[in-house]
Write an enzyme that holds these catalytic residues in place. Sequence first.
Site, PDB file in Angstrom:
ATOM      1  N   SER A 137      37.531  55.398 -21.333  1.00 28.60           N
ATOM      2  CA  SER A 137      38.968  55.651 -21.347  1.00 28.60           C
ATOM      3  C   SER A 137      39.670  54.477 -22.004  1.00 28.60           C
ATOM      4  O   SER A 137      39.223  53.323 -21.893  1.00 28.60           O
ATOM      5  CB  SER A 137      39.496  55.826 -19.919  1.00 28.60           C
ATOM      6  OG  SER A 137      40.916  55.847 -19.899  1.00 28.60           O
ATOM      7  N   TYR A 150      40.616  52.695 -11.500  1.00 30.35           N
ATOM      8  CA  TYR A 150      40.086  53.461 -12.631  1.00 30.35           C
ATOM      9  C   TYR A 150      39.928  52.570 -13.861  1.00 30.35           C
ATOM     10  O   TYR A 150      38.889  52.616 -14.546  1.00 30.35           O
ATOM     11  CB  TYR A 150      41.028  54.622 -12.931  1.00 30.35           C
ATOM     12  CG  TYR A 150      40.561  55.530 -14.049  1.00 30.35           C
ATOM     13  CD1 TYR A 150      39.455  56.357 -13.878  1.00 30.35           C
ATOM     14  CD2 TYR A 150      41.244  55.569 -15.266  1.00 30.35           C
ATOM     15  CE1 TYR A 150      39.035  57.194 -14.894  1.00 30.35           C
ATOM     16  CE2 TYR A 150      40.829  56.414 -16.286  1.00 30.35           C
ATOM     17  CZ  TYR A 150      39.726  57.230 -16.097  1.00 30.35           C
ATOM     18  OH  TYR A 150      39.312  58.060 -17.112  1.00 30.35           O
TER      19      TYR A 150
END
Length: 268
Positions: A137, A150
Amino acid sequence: MNLQNKNILLTGASGGIGQALALALAEKGARLWLVGRDAVALNTLCARLPHSEHHSVVVVNHYSDEDIEDLTRLFWGNTRLDVLINNAGTNRFALLEEQSFSDIREQIRVNVELPLLLTRGLCHQFNAGGIILNIGSILGEIGHPGYSIYSATKAALHRFSEALGRELSLSGLSVLYVAPRATRTRFNTEAANALNASLGNGSDTAEYVAQKIILSLEKEHKRQRLGFVEKLFVKINALLPSIVDRALSKKMSVIDRYARQHAGRSVK
């Protein structure tokens, strides 16, 4: 790599990006092992694929050591693996103080521990010229408020990919890393969608991301980031992080409001 007749194991296959990837890979003539937790979704997906009889569904509920060892046994003997796509992931959009210990552990387990253990278990099961592709990501390179855990887990996966690629440079195996930006799927939480809309953040469809991932596979690009503005922010964050600090600080009141009012989890 030409994907025709290649054996590909895809984790997180029932998620938004996973489903789009499976459909696009099958169109390329790949033979897929669809791995995930949702048996109904996986079997429904498999039935939609071209030549569905050539593909396999593998339901893994807990990703225990035994589950991972069972996955490695699929590629012993005459059937060898060509591509491992570590796509499974989970995130929780929430301030750190609002995340439970179990929330934190689940993100670390799915986003870091699982791909590392699965890669270790399968590293001797590849055909010559095999590829390990890790889906990360942009938030692994830009620490974003509301995504502290995250971001940390995707940063770990990014550095794992980099280090392992260098470690395997003489082995014939390649390690690729693709970092999507925000992706529009039904697995997104209301909070994440509302935040992106409020801030005007760019996002992509799962189908677009899947096509970019496949292009990276075919061209064997070691590193790929999606989104022009996001790629620019990654470079600025690496060289002049204080600029990104100030930019995100100006948005913190909006981020804080959505994180506190609509905290939620997204799993793929």
